[in-house]
Write an enzyme that holds these catalytic residues in place. Structure first.
Site, mmCIF file in Angstrom:
data_model
loop_
_atom_site.group_PDB
_atom_site.id
_atom_site.type_symbol
_atom_site.label_atom_id
_atom_site.label_comp_id
_atom_site.label_asym_id
_atom_site.label_seq_id
_atom_site.Cartn_x
_atom_site.Cartn_y
_atom_site.Cartn_z
ATOM 1 N N HIS A 132 41.418 36.612 43.864
ATOM 2 C CA HIS A 132 41.184 37.449 45.056
ATOM 3 C C HIS A 132 42.104 37.009 46.198
ATOM 4 C CE1 HIS A 132 37.770 39.816 43.752
ATOM 5 N NE2 HIS A 132 37.020 38.771 43.470
ATOM 6 N N HIS A 161 38.758 32.536 39.615
ATOM 7 C CA HIS A 161 38.383 33.902 40.003
ATOM 8 C C HIS A 161 38.685 34.146 41.493
ATOM 9 C CE1 HIS A 161 35.798 37.592 39.676
ATOM 10 N NE2 HIS A 161 35.618 37.336 40.968
ATOM 11 N N GLU A 162 38.180 33.255 42.340
ATOM 12 C CA GLU A 162 38.369 33.439 43.788
ATOM 13 C C GLU A 162 39.839 33.284 44.167
ATOM 14 O OE1 GLU A 162 35.969 34.785 45.376
ATOM 15 O OE2 GLU A 162 34.445 34.406 43.853
ATOM 16 N N GLU A 213 38.801 43.239 42.020
ATOM 17 C CA GLU A 213 38.230 42.561 40.845
ATOM 18 C C GLU A 213 39.251 42.469 39.710
ATOM 19 O OE1 GLU A 213 35.107 40.948 39.995
ATOM 20 O OE2 GLU A 213 35.356 40.808 42.155
HETATM 21 ZN ZN ZN Z 1 35.165 38.841 42.426
#
Ligand code: ZN
Length: 500
Positions: A268, A264-265, A294
């Site tokens: 980003h 997830h990170e 997101e």
């Molecule tokens: Zn996030």
């Protein structure tokens, strides 16, 4: 002053502010990772000082004059400079719109409100939080008035996180999404749950880290421009034009948590690493919105990271690292466990199918609070009733219900929709990506994620925040925001997983 000169001066100010932001981010990163606990107070003072310097710089009347001078004739400026001026002007106007005493008063109330929320949640005592929440809503309404909006006061708050987005547009996609997701959750609930006992076996943390770092390398996360560390809550932070760091946390008996936080990170971080060089150190070097940010993290985490193709490529290596834990677990069994659906009370623990329902619930309650159709005192009952209606579970306490998130105690209203919008943007982008690259799945099976990253880079990342989210989505996918690709994706994926 000549026009060109004025523009250069503005760019210099913009860069100085950006650098101050990065220094603050470095202090915060250190605070979350390595700083000794006794240093907290000193660090708060350092951060407050930087915040003050930044505010002073940003509200300098010189900026107003420069912007005015450039506004009168920007016709012959290149598009990129006009986009820069638009974004910079918006930030400046927002910073100077609020009277100083309102800012101070609201900040003080926010501190008290957060402390009250911590206590209220700990003691499961919503009543003590009511006056604080009422105040936070009052301040948010006042701020929205100063910032201005065209339709609903809620639009003035949404615009902070999703520039150009309105309550009515979100309602148009969230209402059908809510109904179709609730039906899907119900149908899944009628089927037997997949086996998942092995996920809580003991997975040594050093091996988890080894696997996670290898996945980051596979995803083209550039370790010469970033690093991975451990913190209580995973996050991504940009500390310089070539320094985008992420964090995760590991649980020995929950291997998936640390790994999916890493993916997830990384999503980003790949976004931030992908801004075009000439905008990277300017105000345009930022995500188009919270929701677009997101969309990138969730696309990598869920659409790629929880796909069968991904695990077809990665599972042998995982099994090699964790031989005793996974020896009796086939790829198919593992894939089903990674995607198990379980309606729960807590948003941050929610799976891919139920997650958006948690967000839609908050959106619907927020708009009612802002339109005056719901009182703060009646909020817990409204929360519990809606939760039961859409997820089939009813909180056993306010601590596990209305008090679970920190956002409202900080006055961050209008923030929640971004979490679900990220899913919608992500799948709309993914649908277009796949139509243009029919071999995507085969590449992912072969652990080749470069074509996906390159497509995202050239269509989304390089632009930074030049385009508002609605415009970006229309530009890249040829269609306005729609929930259809996301719903279609879930119905197909989980229809197969649960034999619906
Ligand atoms: Zn996030």
């Amino acid at each position: 002053m000549q026009k060109q000169e004025a523009l250069e001066r503005l760019h210099k100010i913009d860069q100085d502010i950006k650098h101050l932001d990065q220094v603050s981010a470095l202090l915060q990163w250190d605070q979350e990772t390595y700083m000794p606990s006794a240093a907290v107070e000193g660090r708060s003072e350092q951060l407050a000082l930087l915040e003050g310097i930044k505010h002073e710089k940003f509200t300098d009347p010189e900026i107003g004059k420069l912007l005015e001078q450039l506004a009168s004739d920007d016709k012959d400026l290149p598009d990129i400079e006009r986009d820069f001026l638009r974004v910079f002007r918006k930030q400046y106007n927002r910073a100077i719109a609020l009277p100083a005493d309102l800012v101070t008063e609201a900040a003080r109330a926010e501190g008290l409100s957060q402390a009250a929320w911590v206590e209220a949640r700990k003691n499961n005592d919503y009543k003590t939080f009511i006056p604080h929440l009422e105040k936070m809503i009052g301040y948010a309404k006042k701020k929205a008035e100063y910032w201005g909006y065209s339709g609903h006061p809620y639009d003035g708050l949404l615009d902070i996180y999703e520039p150009g987005m309105t309550e009515s547009v979100i309602e148009g996609v969230f209402v059908p999404l809510r109904d179709r997701l609730a039906r899907l959750v119900q149908r899944i609930g009628e089927k037997p749950a997949p086996r998942s006992d092995f996920l809580s076996r003991e997975f040594p943390v050093d091996l988890q880290a080894q696997f996670g770092e290898q996945v980051m390398k596979d995803l083209s996360y550039d370790f010469t421009q970033g690093r991975l560390d451990i913190s209580a809550h995973p996050f991504t932070t940009t500390l310089g034009p070539r320094d985008v760091r992420i964090t995760t946390r590991y649980f020995p008996q929950n291997m998936l948590s640390g790994l999916f936080s890493i993916i997830h990170e990384s999503g980003h971080a790949l976004y931030e690493m992908g801004f075009a060089d000439h905008i990277r150190d300017t105000s345009l070097g930022d995500g188009a919105s919270m929701g677009i940010h997101e969309s990138q993290s969730r696309l990598w985490e869920n659409v790629v990271g929880r796909s069968y193709a991904f695990w077809k490529g990665q599972y042998a290596r995982l099994q090699g690292l964790f031989q005793s834990q996974l020896t009796d677990v086939s790829l198919d069994v593992f894939y089903a466990a990674v995607n198990r659906v379980q309606p729960s009370l807590i948003r941050v623990d929610a799976d891919e199918v139920t997650y958006s329902l948690h967000v839609i619930l908050r959106f619907e309650l927020e708009r009612k609070l802002f339109s005056g159709d719901l009182s703060v005192a009646d909020l817990p009952e409204a929360w519990n009733t809606m939760m039961y209606a859409i997820l089939g579970v009813r909180p056993d306490s306010d601590a596990n219900g209305v008090l679970q998130d920190v956002h409202w105690s900080m006055g961050a209203f209008g923030y929640f929709p971004s979490y679900a919008l990220g899913n919608l943007y992500g799948l709309q982008l993914w649908e277009t990506l796949k139509a243009q690259n029919p071999n995507t799945e085969r590449h992912i099976e072969q652990k080749n994620y470069v074509p996906v990253l390159e497509w995202l880079r050239s269509n989304v990342h390089i632009h930074g925040c030049r385009y508002e989210p609605g415009d970006l989505i229309l530009r890249v996918t040829g269609r306005p925001l729609s929930a259809e690709p996301f719903i279609h994706y879930l119905e197909q994926k989980y229809g197969q997983l649960y034999s619906l």
